[in-house]
Write an enzyme that holds these catalytic residues in place. Structure first.
Site, PDB file in Angstrom:
ATOM      1  N   GLU A 132       0.824  -1.202   0.000  1.00 12.85           N
ATOM      2  CA  GLU A 132       0.000   0.000   0.000  1.00 12.85           C
ATOM      3  C   GLU A 132       0.856   1.248   0.000  1.00 12.85           C
ATOM      4  OE1 GLU A 132      -3.670  -1.177   2.792  1.00 12.85           O
ATOM      5  OE2 GLU A 132      -1.729  -1.986   3.369  1.00 12.85           O
ATOM      6  N   CYS A 153       3.281   8.471   0.913  1.00 13.14           N
ATOM      7  CA  CYS A 153       3.770   7.549   1.931  1.00 13.14           C
ATOM      8  C   CYS A 153       3.908   6.178   1.277  1.00 13.14           C
ATOM      9  CB  CYS A 153       2.775   7.507   3.091  1.00 13.14           C
ATOM     10  SG  CYS A 153       3.211   6.277   4.336  1.00 13.14           S
ATOM     11  N   CYS A 179       5.518  -6.765   7.542  1.00 10.41           N
ATOM     12  CA  CYS A 179       6.576  -6.297   8.432  1.00 10.41           C
ATOM     13  C   CYS A 179       6.874  -7.386   9.448  1.00 10.41           C
ATOM     14  CB  CYS A 179       6.130  -5.018   9.154  1.00 10.41           C
ATOM     15  SG  CYS A 179       7.427  -4.262  10.158  1.00 10.41           S
ATOM     16  N   CYS A 217       5.154  -4.851  16.225  1.00  7.37           N
ATOM     17  CA  CYS A 217       4.740  -3.801  17.172  1.00  7.37           C
ATOM     18  C   CYS A 217       3.255  -4.034  17.475  1.00  7.37           C
ATOM     19  CB  CYS A 217       4.934  -2.416  16.560  1.00  7.37           C
ATOM     20  SG  CYS A 217       6.663  -2.057  16.172  1.00  7.37           S
ATOM     21  N   CYS A 231       0.217  -1.891  15.966  1.00 10.47           N
ATOM     22  CA  CYS A 231       0.239  -1.584  14.530  1.00 10.47           C
ATOM     23  C   CYS A 231      -0.377  -2.728  13.735  1.00 10.47           C
ATOM     24  CB  CYS A 231       1.678  -1.358  14.088  1.00 10.47           C
ATOM     25  SG  CYS A 231       1.842  -1.044  12.312  1.00 10.47           S
ATOM     26  N   CYS A 246      -1.462   6.119   9.788  1.00 11.93           N
ATOM     27  CA  CYS A 246      -0.298   5.423  10.355  1.00 11.93           C
ATOM     28  C   CYS A 246      -0.756   4.173  11.085  1.00 11.93           C
ATOM     29  CB  CYS A 246       0.414   6.282  11.386  1.00 11.93           C
ATOM     30  SG  CYS A 246       0.966   7.847  10.789  1.00 11.93           S
TER      31      CYS A 246
HETATM   32  N1  SAH Z   1       8.640   0.481  10.554  1.00  9.56           N
HETATM   33  C1  SAH Z   1       8.933   1.886  10.478  1.00  9.56           C
HETATM   34  C2  SAH Z   1       8.133   2.591   9.414  1.00  9.56           C
HETATM   35  C3  SAH Z   1       6.648   2.674   9.674  1.00  9.56           C
HETATM   36  S1  SAH Z   1       6.258   4.311  10.083  1.00  9.56           S
HETATM   37  C4  SAH Z   1       8.726   2.499  11.854  1.00  9.56           C
HETATM   38  O1  SAH Z   1       8.277   1.805  12.753  1.00  9.56           O
HETATM   39  O2  SAH Z   1       9.069   3.660  12.045  1.00  9.56           O
HETATM   40  C5  SAH Z   1       4.681   4.143  10.776  1.00  9.56           C
HETATM   41  C6  SAH Z   1       4.531   4.951  12.024  1.00  9.56           C
HETATM   42  O3  SAH Z   1       3.199   4.789  12.501  1.00  9.56           O
HETATM   43  C7  SAH Z   1       5.462   4.512  13.135  1.00  9.56           C
HETATM   44  O4  SAH Z   1       5.940   5.620  13.835  1.00  9.56           O
HETATM   45  C8  SAH Z   1       4.518   3.713  14.055  1.00  9.56           C
HETATM   46  O5  SAH Z   1       4.962   3.734  15.371  1.00  9.56           O
HETATM   47  C9  SAH Z   1       3.222   4.457  13.866  1.00  9.56           C
HETATM   48  N2  SAH Z   1       2.029   3.661  14.120  1.00  9.56           N
HETATM   49  C10 SAH Z   1       1.875   2.338  14.001  1.00  9.56           C
HETATM   50  N3  SAH Z   1       0.615   1.968  14.334  1.00  9.56           N
HETATM   51  C11 SAH Z   1      -0.036   3.105  14.631  1.00  9.56           C
HETATM   52  C12 SAH Z   1      -1.379   3.397  15.013  1.00  9.56           C
HETATM   53  N4  SAH Z   1      -2.290   2.446  15.106  1.00  9.56           N
HETATM   54  N5  SAH Z   1      -1.700   4.689  15.238  1.00  9.56           N
HETATM   55  C13 SAH Z   1      -0.799   5.672  15.097  1.00  9.56           C
HETATM   56  N6  SAH Z   1       0.475   5.457  14.716  1.00  9.56           N
HETATM   57  C14 SAH Z   1       0.838   4.190  14.497  1.00  9.56           C
END
Ligand code: SAH
Length: 358
Positions: free
Chosen positions: A95, A108, A115, A119, A122, A338
């Protein structure tokens, strides 16, 4: 089998045309047509002689990720579901999100399909790692999104490597793509307008620090202590905060640059005033900027933070002289925000649209 040109550097394109018995400088012309002019059709590269174009039609190809579905948000952003691979690479879906704003668009993009990092807050983590993307598949998302919106492009393009995947765990392909994206003779995106976000892969940060051409760096901090970070980001056990922040302190910032720290606010988990004070301490001695991202809901056991807590958190940071901003993600109604990129269909009941920043 025709050779895929998308993702190749100028040197690689020169070597390729030389292998066809053509003068190497023709490779430079293809590079310019492809990335600077965004000409995606070999037959239309009129800076090349017709016989060479005919030869290339046989021997080469330019493959963009195929758009499977578009999910337009009420706020103007669009999530694209792409399919990639198939013939010579494992098929996968990824995506990207196109986010128009006054005077610019932000795209983006994903660097991996799925991944590996798990986390807990996420949704992309739910996919697991499917595979790494190639340089061409990474750049292709930018080209496809620009192509789709050709009629309404603003002068400036920002690229953020914040879609599916951990960019620093696909370092070589990500760097090859960035060299083309940031090349003034290539896609000519300013390094000030490109951001790579990492969950905190310390060896990758150290490697990026040694690159001459690099985007801005963002770190997903997301917690105020090791104990807390361990609970939501398993990668913290491998690269705990001391190591991560040490690598950040050593990171050579350019005069105009800040390190960005993303902090996902999970209601009742990491959004207290004590958390905010701990973040201030952690980031002392760093030229840092903090982006507070209220958690975007998905089918996961977390809560959105209270508006008052968000504001208090931000105020504690700014009172201590830190740069801190609350970033409401765009595209929540179509699962484009995000942490929501998980190949999902758009939600049937859109979330509270009032809280989307249009
Ligand atoms: N793997 C990399 C790139 C992804 S960036 C990283 O972790 O930085 C995506 C961003 O969205 C990251 O900062 C992550 O912490 C954040 N994120 C993930 N799930 C989210 C959610 N449900 N709500 C808000 N931010 C989220």
């Amino acid at each position: 089998m025709p050779v895929e040109l998308l993702g190749k550097s100028a040197d690689e394109l020169r070597a390729f045309v030389a292998s066809l018995g053509e003068p190497a400088y023709r490779g430079g012309q293809i590079y310019h047509a492809l990335y600077a002019e965004r000409c995606l059709d070999l037959a239309a590269m009129t800076n090349l002689p017709a016989p060479l174009r005919a030869r290339l039609a046989e021997e080469a190809r330019i493959t963009l990720p195929r758009i499977v579905r578009r999910f337009p948000s009420v706020d103007g952003s669009v999530r694209y579901l792409f399919s990639i691979g198939g013939e010579d690479a494992k098929p996968a879906q990824i995506e990207a999100v196109f986010i128009p704003k006054e005077g610019r668009q932000t795209i983006c993009i994903s660097t991996q399909a799925g991944c590996a990092l798990d986390c807990h807050f996420c949704l992309t983590a739910q996919l697991g790692l499917i595979r790494n993307l190639s340089a061409g598949e990474i750049i292709g998302q930018v080209l496809a999104a620009l192509e789709e919106n050709r009629e309404q492009l603003a002068p400036q393009t920002n690229v953020v490597l914040m879609g599916q995947g951990e960019p620093l765990l696909n370092f070589d392909a990500v760097m090859a793509a960035l060299l083309i994206l940031l090349d003034p003779n290539g896609m000519a995106i300013s390094p000030k307008h490109a951001t790579l976000s990492t969950s905190g892969i310390v060896p990758g940060i150290e490697r990026l620090a040694r690159e001459k051409v690099r985007p801005k760096l963002a770190i997903s901090l997301n917690a105020s202590s090791n104990e807390q970070r361990d609970r939501i980001m398993p990668i913290n056990r491998k690269y705990p905060l001391e190591k991560l922040l040490d690598a950040c302190r050593k990171y050579p910032l350019r005069p105009w640059e800040h390190l960005t720290f993303e902090y996902v606010l999970l209601g009742g988990f990491n959004d207290s005033p004590e958390d905010a004070r701990r973040v201030v301490k952690l980031l002392a001695n760093l030229r840092a900027k903090v982006n507070l991202i209220p958690w975007n809901p998905g089918d996961l056991p977390y809560e959105k933070p209270d508006a008052a807590r968000i504001e208090e958190f931000r105020r504690i940071l700014t009172d201590k002289g830190m740069l801190a901003f609350v970033r409401y993600s765009r595209g929540q109604d179509v699962m484009a925000a995000c942490g929501q990129l998980a190949l999902a269909e758009a939600a049937e009941t859109p979330p509270d649209v009032a809280q989307l920043q249009v």
